[in-house]
Motif scaffolding. Structure first.
Motif, PDB file in Angstrom:
ATOM      1  N   GLU A  10       0.824  -1.215   0.000  1.00 48.31           N
ATOM      2  CA  GLU A  10       0.000   0.000   0.000  1.00 48.31           C
ATOM      3  C   GLU A  10       0.856   1.262   0.000  1.00 48.31           C
ATOM      4  OE1 GLU A  10      -3.953  -0.248   2.337  1.00 48.31           O
ATOM      5  OE2 GLU A  10      -2.494  -1.517   3.401  1.00 48.31           O
ATOM      6  N   LEU A  31       0.064  10.682   2.284  1.00 51.34           N
ATOM      7  CA  LEU A  31       0.301   9.467   3.072  1.00 51.34           C
ATOM      8  C   LEU A  31       0.693   9.796   4.499  1.00 51.34           C
ATOM      9  CD1 LEU A  31       0.804   6.335   3.199  1.00 51.34           C
ATOM     10  CD2 LEU A  31       3.146   6.835   2.429  1.00 51.34           C
ATOM     11  N   VAL A  84       0.958   4.189  -3.004  1.00 49.42           N
ATOM     12  CA  VAL A  84       0.737   5.620  -2.790  1.00 49.42           C
ATOM     13  C   VAL A  84       1.939   6.420  -3.286  1.00 49.42           C
ATOM     14  CG1 VAL A  84       0.404   7.426  -1.059  1.00 49.42           C
ATOM     15  CG2 VAL A  84      -0.870   5.288  -0.876  1.00 49.42           C
ATOM     16  N   LYS A 144      -3.805   8.860   2.612  1.00 50.30           N
ATOM     17  CA  LYS A 144      -4.060   7.483   3.019  1.00 50.30           C
ATOM     18  C   LYS A 144      -3.373   7.291   4.370  1.00 50.30           C
ATOM     19  CE  LYS A 144      -4.589   2.927   2.124  1.00 50.30           C
ATOM     20  NZ  LYS A 144      -5.837   2.265   2.062  1.00 50.30           N
TER      21      LYS A 144
END
Length: 151
Positions: free
Chosen positions: A10, A126, A14, A42
């Protein structure tokens, strides 16, 4: 198989979608990550148990994957229960990790509320929530530009 030290799918996704001036927050275990983040960010929790993982471990993984052009920390308080005399020890870890990655970026301390304002922008893509227990371990990184040699 990936060659960088960063193998989290993940986080890698990103970063691959981010670009110049995107920001990445590496948050310590006390940071209010759920409500102090940008509208496009995120949130990835990497806080398994106190101290695992640390902000510096996350920094080293990020440095192996993307160029960084700026790094901001939350300025220490001069008085009160969280006051420190001088820089927090974790900042020296960051400086060492940046140097070892070949970066010339210097840490820029920001006043606490200014730090939050830098985080909650649309450029924030992020937040990596760590379990780091050190005071003032929050680190906001600005993604730079890949500078490949001309072929």
């Amino acid at each position: 198989m990936l060659l960088s030290q960063l193998i989290h799918p993940e986080i890698t996704a990103v970063l691959a979608a981010s670009g110049h001036h995107s920001t990445i927050l590496i948050a310590d275990g006390n940071y209010p990550a759920l409500n102090k983040r940008g509208p496009n960010a995120k949130l990835i929790s990497m806080n398994l148990t106190p101290g695992v993982i640390t902000c510096d471990q996350a920094l080293r993984a990020i440095l192996s994957a993307v160029p960084i052009e700026a790094a901001m920390t939350m300025e220490t308080e001069a008085s009160g229960p969280y006051a420190l005399d001088g820089d927090p020890p974790v900042w020296n870890d960051y400086r060492k990790s940046l140097r070892e990655a070949g970066s010339q970026v210097e840490l820029k301390p920001l006043e606490k509320w200014a730090f939050y304002e830098h985080v909650i922008t649309p450029d924030h893509v992020l937040t990596i929530q760590t379990a780091d227990q050190q005071r003032y371990a929050n680190l906001l990184l600005v993604v730079g530009v890949r500078m490949d040699e001309a072929v």
